[in-house]
Design an enzyme around this catalytic site. Structure first.
Site, PDB file in Angstrom:
ATOM      1  N   GLY A  69      64.255  11.739  17.916  1.00  0.00           N
ATOM      2  CA  GLY A  69      65.420  10.640  17.994  1.00  0.00           C
ATOM      3  C   GLY A  69      66.476  10.676  17.246  1.00  0.00           C
ATOM      4  N   THR A  70      67.556  11.405  17.604  1.00  0.00           N
ATOM      5  CA  THR A  70      68.723  11.518  16.728  1.00  0.00           C
ATOM      6  C   THR A  70      69.822  12.404  17.437  1.00  0.00           C
ATOM      7  OG1 THR A  70      67.715  11.457  14.328  1.00  0.00           O
ATOM      8  CG2 THR A  70      68.988  13.432  15.032  1.00  0.00           C
ATOM      9  N   THR A  71      71.003  12.496  17.102  1.00  0.00           N
ATOM     10  CA  THR A  71      71.872  13.517  17.138  1.00  0.00           C
ATOM     11  C   THR A  71      72.315  14.001  16.097  1.00  0.00           C
ATOM     12  OG1 THR A  71      72.399  12.088  18.994  1.00  0.00           O
ATOM     13  CG2 THR A  71      73.829  13.756  18.876  1.00  0.00           C
ATOM     14  N   LYS A 102      70.515  11.692   6.886  1.00  0.00           N
ATOM     15  CA  LYS A 102      69.909  12.865   7.739  1.00  0.00           C
ATOM     16  C   LYS A 102      70.534  14.099   7.224  1.00  0.00           C
ATOM     17  CE  LYS A 102      69.092  10.207  11.698  1.00  0.00           C
ATOM     18  NZ  LYS A 102      69.127   9.731  13.067  1.00  0.00           N
TER      19      LYS A 102
END
Lengths: 273, 251
Positions: A69-71, A102
């Site tokens: 879950g991230t970009t 991140k």
């Protein structure tokens, strides 16, 4: 040893009480090469994470899907490499943090991005940073991007199938010039000019692929990175927060900016709101 | 005094010696001479070949071995010990390529061999390796390197060095004759190595084995014909030198 026979255990030399070879006798010369030869974690006897996870995925009822879950995105261009990530940490439907970091700054010439399980990424990439520092001390020169990504990849392969969730891009500048590698929990390691990871990656690919030109100026590249993440956070529920953007240059990386996506989306979609 | 302190090598003598290590160095001094020279674009290893028995095949025992495509070594001392060290080093070279995607640097593999040797000077029931090694090669940035290790596990970088039976004589020759001018070309570097060995090897070129490694090229062991050609060149140069001296004297 009778108990070992009943349980069907094979006894290897160097095996401790637990199943894997965890003891590293300090006088073994392997310890000065690369720590990934020995497993980091002991597994209790009889534990079989691979089998357990296989049983949990697919048709057998219980389904444990591990989402990244991230970009995050990174691309090479004429003046180096742009790295842009979002900052939302989600636990299911709950936003655990709006400003998660991140990107791990391994050294002034190496960056690692994180997507997937926050705990896994943070742990393994910090371990990678430790190995990179040790490499520099032992060999008196900085580790290459290729080697750093290979070390992370080997760590992932040691625990393949056991439920690690890591989608990372190792980005840096070494003697061979700018380097960009994608490493994930399956042990995939790819070198490339552009990658995007996380569940928002589809949106980011669309934006960056259509806006990318090799001869972009630095400003245009910054804009492209910001757009990629912003549009992905707009459409993907599990991405959001701020865009943290870095620029990897020959003299090292610089942190370009940290911009809130809600302000950026209004800029890009004037008239829509 | 020494007799009490050479049983188990983990014991220091009162004056700070590790006698087993020093005895290992004596074993090295009994081995046949090896010389290594670092040129500009070439590294050269030369060894004294032991004369073989009549029925023995000549090429089964090689004293110059490659550890990887870009690193090779020559040793002096116990051949059997060298075989073990070379095997471990070869495995380590490939292991490094696998884990790190890069070939080893010459310094790295030298450090590995030296650490391996040191381990054997600090364990019970084991004796040190009775070999000194000359490790030559090129790093990936093209720099030529020459390192020497000894049974105690120390290593140093050298421009030119010799190990084995008449190492001292050869080293003195090299100290006098190793100049920038002497290694100007690949041919000159090879001739310098040959000249150094000819100082101590009786019966000349027949008992010398020479190997060269050029940048980005694998190890090449010279055939006896090529060595003979070089020896003839050296003889010719010597004669010309002698002629010039005579003329100077007469004038």
């Amino acid at each position: 040893m009778a108990l070992q026979n009943i349980c069907g255990l094979k006894s290897h030399s160097g095996q401790g009480v637990f199943g894997t070879m965890t003891s590293q006798h300090p006088s073994r010369i392997d310890h000065f090469t690369f720590g990934s030869k020995c497993q980091e974690f002991a597994l209790p006897v009889g534990a079989d994470p691979v089998g357990f996870l296989k049983a949990c995925s697919g048709e057998n009822g219980v389904s444990i899907d591990l989402n990244h879950g991230t970009t995050t995105l990174a691309f090479k261009f004429r003046h180096g490499v742009i790295v842009a990530v979002d900052s939302r940490a989600s636990a299911g439907d709950y936003i655990a943090s709006k400003y998660a970091n991140k990107v791990i700054e391994i050294n002034p010439y190496l960056l690692g991005t994180m997507s997937g399980s926050a705990a896994d990424c943070q742990y393994w990439e910090r371990l990678l940073a430790k190995e990179c520092r040790l490499y520099k001390l032992r060999n008196k020169e900085r580790i290459s991007v290729s080697s750093a990504s290979k070390l992370l990849c080997n760590m992932m392969l040691g625990y393949r199938g056991m439920g690690l969730s890591v989608g990372s891009m190792i980005c840096g500048w070494d003697k061979q010039g700018p380097g960009l590698y994608y490493v994930d929990d399956n042990g995939t390691r790819l070198s490339g000019r552009m990658f995007s990871t996380g569940c928002g990656n589809g949106y980011a690919y669309g934006v960056v692929d259509s806006g990318y030109r090799e001869d972009m100026t630095v400003e245009e590249a910054y804009e492209l990175g910001l757009r990629g993440i912003t549009h992905a956070t707009h459409r993907d529920a599990y991405s959001g927060g701020v865009v943290n953007m870095y620029h990897m240059q020959e003299e090292g990386w610089i942190k370009v900016c940290q911009e809130d996506v809600s302000e950026l989306i209004h800029r890009y979609k004037k008239g829509m709101f | 005094m020494a007799a009490r302190y050479d049983r188990a090598i983990t014991v220091f003598s009162p004056d700070g010696h590790l006698f087993q290590v020093e005895y290992a160095q004596e074993a090295v001094k009994k081995g046949s001479t090896a010389v290594g020279i670092r040129g500009k674009d070439i590294v050269v290893l030369g060894v004294e070949k032991k004369s073989v028995a009549k029925l023995q095949e000549e090429r089964t025992v090689r004293k110059i071995c490659d550890l990887d495509e870009h690193v090779c070594m020559a040793f002096a001392g116990l051949t059997a010990d060298a075989r073990i060290v070379i095997n471990r080093a070869r495995v380590e070279c490939q292991s490094h390529r696998l884990t790190v995607e890069d070939p080893v640097t010459v310094e790295y593999i030298t450090r590995y061999i030296a650490t391996l040797k040191q381990r054997y000077t600090q364990s019970n029931g084991r004796r040190p390796f009775g070999i000194s090694a000359l490790i030559v090669g090129f790093d990936s940035d093209g720099t030529p390197r020459l390192y020497q290790t000894d049974p105690s596990g120390t290593y140093h970088a050298w421009k030119a060095n010799a190990i084995g039976r008449s190492a001292k004589t050869v080293r003195e020759f090299l100290e006098k004759n190793y100049t920038e001018g002497a290694i100007v070309s690949d041919n000159d570097t090879m001739k310098l190595a040959l000249k150094a060995l000819l100082e101590v090897v009786q019966s000349g070129g027949k008992n010398i084995e020479l190997a060269v490694m050029r940048r980005n090229q694998p190890l090449k062991i010279l055939e006896s014909k090529e060595i003979e050609t070089l020896v003839e060149e050296i003889e010719k140069e010597k004669e010309e030198e002698a002629e010039k001296k005579k003329q100077k004297k007469s004038s």
